[in-house]
Enzyme design. Structure first.
Site, PDB file in Angstrom:
ATOM      1  CE  LYS A  45      15.075 -15.338 100.487  1.00  0.00           C
ATOM      2  NZ  LYS A  45      14.450 -16.464  99.800  1.00  0.00           N
ATOM      3  CG  LEU A  73       8.485 -15.074  99.011  1.00  0.00           C
ATOM      4  CD1 LEU A  73       7.174 -14.304  98.785  1.00  0.00           C
ATOM      5  CD2 LEU A  73       9.507 -14.669  97.961  1.00  0.00           C
ATOM      6  CB  CYS A 131       6.650 -16.949  95.352  1.00  0.00           C
ATOM      7  SG  CYS A 131       7.212 -18.010  96.699  1.00  0.00           S
ATOM      8  CE  LYS A 166      12.054 -16.073  89.268  1.00  0.00           C
ATOM      9  NZ  LYS A 166      13.091 -16.174  90.302  1.00  0.00           N
ATOM     10  CB  THR A 194      10.433 -23.453  91.473  1.00  0.00           C
ATOM     11  OG1 THR A 194       9.503 -22.732  92.289  1.00  0.00           O
ATOM     12  CG2 THR A 194      11.841 -23.035  91.821  1.00  0.00           C
ATOM     13  N   GLY A 244      16.080 -21.607  84.580  1.00  0.00           N
ATOM     14  CA  GLY A 244      15.473 -22.899  84.887  1.00  0.00           C
ATOM     15  C   GLY A 244      16.454 -24.005  84.548  1.00  0.00           C
ATOM     16  N   GLY A 266      20.209 -20.442  88.975  1.00  0.00           N
ATOM     17  CA  GLY A 266      19.638 -20.538  90.314  1.00  0.00           C
ATOM     18  C   GLY A 266      20.201 -21.675  91.130  1.00  0.00           C
TER      19      GLY A 266
END
Lengths: 303, 257
Positions: A45, A73, A131, A166, A194, A244, A266
């Site tokens: 996480k 987050l 994010c 990432k 995402t 993805g 995910g």
């Protein structure tokens, strides 16, 4: 070395399957369901310097073949991850884990990675500059090649472990960001985070998500992710982790043909809690079907 | 938690837009009233499972087959599709959430349910009565056509008061209008359990005179603690509605607004 094994930045993975950050907690919830040591590894996480509650709820929305999340987050902060989460994890996972790290400044990223660097359980850093759910942080570092380069350099200075950046798909030219990371010393690239999305509730006529927008994931985004993995792996020499919308053994093979050295799964974990185990079990059969000898041998094969 | 296939035994409409489905399958993971199941609805496009509370369960916690009863309101595509299912199997995650704790009830627990918050109170009432407690139930609905399970609660031996917002049946008003003004005395209560829409829960919170337990609802991603989608703040820190909830003690609740 089995048919499924791959190399990720100098560390051998028994197979390329990696549950993606934010869908697997710190591992132990899933360890109640199956032996998580069968995984290649997993990305824990997203962890920040300080504890975070995240965004207000509702922060989940249903979409066609996918979902939106705006968790933002939520995590206990790096000190608690070191003192509580990692010791708990060590009781059910004996492989190296991938530490997913996020921040609100270059110094934040460096601080959190430096704190985690001494943990032997951690094999890689996955640095989230993508994010979409936090303001003034996360994605803003991943939408500008210079900022992505600054974060990469800062993290590389504090650790000898492989640093995987990432990336966000919410950019015009993802290749330029990936190259900036590579040029700054990144050991790998993972993508995609995402896609920024939204839903509106027809009854209230307001956004479903309290934060209005959130990150769209799930099966529906697979073709977009595959395309970006193909483009990025073609342009950089460092390994690429593809993710993805991956939901089956066939999707994993497709991602690897596009150029992924390993594959993260995910959103699928959230609706099919056993999916990573099932995919690992299914891979040999699907490889036989398509006359694939080893997974290592097909990376980038579509080029 | 357990993932398994349940067979649809029956699926009937019991009130306006409200359906009751009985399922047969492995009920070993169902331990307490107030827990929920997360149901996969196969239909190409639908992605997330639908979390629905358990209304009743035969052979809960036992090995071998049991039955599971759920009551759901048709609100969107997923529940609409469910309402048309007459047979077949459903992929279900069962035994989710913490559930109600009956050990705190005292001799005279009061159960307060509103709309589709009523179903989990049925299994709870059954358990409390089996433990020898004197159970009172207040059921609140918008109107007469939405009422369900009044007789089922009476058959368990509970004393039942039904209220409707528009006064088309029973007492006109809200569940709080039917709550005893005092915890003491003949009509009093020793503890309460409630489930319903959030405005109702807030009103019950204010009107209640004893300790009690509340069951909350939130949009969920996974339903088993992995995604942190349904977190809420409490006096004792953040909790996941799906994992440390959906049931919370009165004294730990922090209302956000």
């Amino acid at each position: 070395m089995g048919r499924l094994s791959v190399d990720l930045c100098g560390i051998e993975l028994e197979n390329p399957i990696i549950p993606a950050s934010g869908t697997f907690g710190y591992g132990y919830e899933f360890a109640e369901l199956y032996d998580i040591n069968i995984l290649g590894t997993f990305s824990f996480k997203g962890t920040t310097k300080e504890e975070r509650f995240g965004n207000p709820t509702p922060r989940i929305a249903e979409c066609t073949a996918g979902m939106i999340n705006a968790v933002g987050l939520q995590n206990p902060g790096v000190e608690k991850v070191i003192s509580e989460e990692l010791p708990k994890l060590s009781r059910c996972f004996n492989k190296k884990v991938m530490a997913n790290v996020s921040g609100f400044s270059v110094d934040d990223y460096a601080y959190t990675c430096e704190r985690l660097d001494s943990c032997d359980q951690i094999g890689w850093f996955e640095v989230n500059v993508s994010c979409p759910n936090v303001h003034g942080g996360g994605m803003s570092f991943g939408t500008d090649p210079n900022a992505a380069a600054d974060v990469t350099k800062a993290v590389k200075r504090v650790t000898k472990k492989p640093v995987i950046m990432k990336l966000s798909p919410n950019v015009t030219d993802i290749v330029s960001i990936a190259k900036a990371c590579e040029d700054s010393g990144a050991d790998g690239i993972s993508l995609i985070n995402t896609l920024l999305g939204m839903r509106i509730d027809l009854r209230t006529k307001k956004p479903v998500i309290a934060n209005k927008m959130g990150g769209f994931s799930g099966r529906a985004i697979f073709p977009v992710a595959l395309r970006m993995v193909y483009q990025v792996s073609d342009a950089v020499k460092i390994p690429v982790i593809g993710m993805g919308g991956v939901s089956s053994a066939e999707d994993v093979i497709e991602m690897m043909l596009a150029g992924a050295s390993a594959v993260e799964i995910g959103a699928a974990n959230l609706v099919e809690p056993y999916i990573c185990r099932d995919i690992i079990e299914k891979l040999p059969e699907i490889m036989d079907k398509y006359k694939i000898d080893t997974l290592k041998g097909i990376i980038g094969g579509a080029k | 938690m357990k993932q398994s296939l349940f067979e649809i035994v029956s699926n009937i409409q019991i009130a306006e837009n409200v359906f009751k489905m009985v399922l047969s399958g492995d009920t070993e993971a169902v331990k307490k009233p107030g827990q929920f199941v997360n149901i996969k609805i196969e239909d190409g496009g639908l992605f997330l499972r639908r979390p629905i509370s358990v209304c009743d369960c035969e052979n809960a916690g036992g090995s071998g087959k049991g039955t599971l009863t759920i009551i759901y309101k048709v609100v969107g595509k997923g529940t609409e599709k469910m309402s048309r299912m007459k047979s077949g199997t459903l992929d279900i995650l069962s035994g989710l959430g913490n559930g109600y704790d009956t050990s705190l009830s005292g001799e005279k627990p009061l159960l307060i349910g509103g709309g589709v918050g009523v179903p989990p109170l049925y299994m709870l009432a059954k358990k409390l009565i089996s433990e020898g407690k004197k159970v009172s139930v207040i059921l609140g609905f918008n109107k007469k056509s939405e009422i369900f399970f009044e007789d089922e609660f009476k058959r368990l031996g509970a004393s039942v008061k039904t209220v409707t917002v528009d006064g088309s049946y029973g007492l006109r008003g809200y569940v709080t209008d039917a709550m005893p003004k005092d915890a003491e005395g003949k009509d009093g209560y020793t503890y309460f359990y409630t489930c319903g829409p959030e405005p109702m829960l807030k009103a019950v919170y204010k009107a209640s005179k004893t300790a009690g337990q509340f069951s909350f609802e939130e949009r969920m991603g996974c339903g088993f603690g992995a995604c942190m989608g349904c977190s809420c703040r409490t006096i004792t820190g953040s909790k996941r509605i799906c994992k440390e909830g959906p049931v919370m003690e009165k004294e730990e609740i922090l209302w956000e607004d």
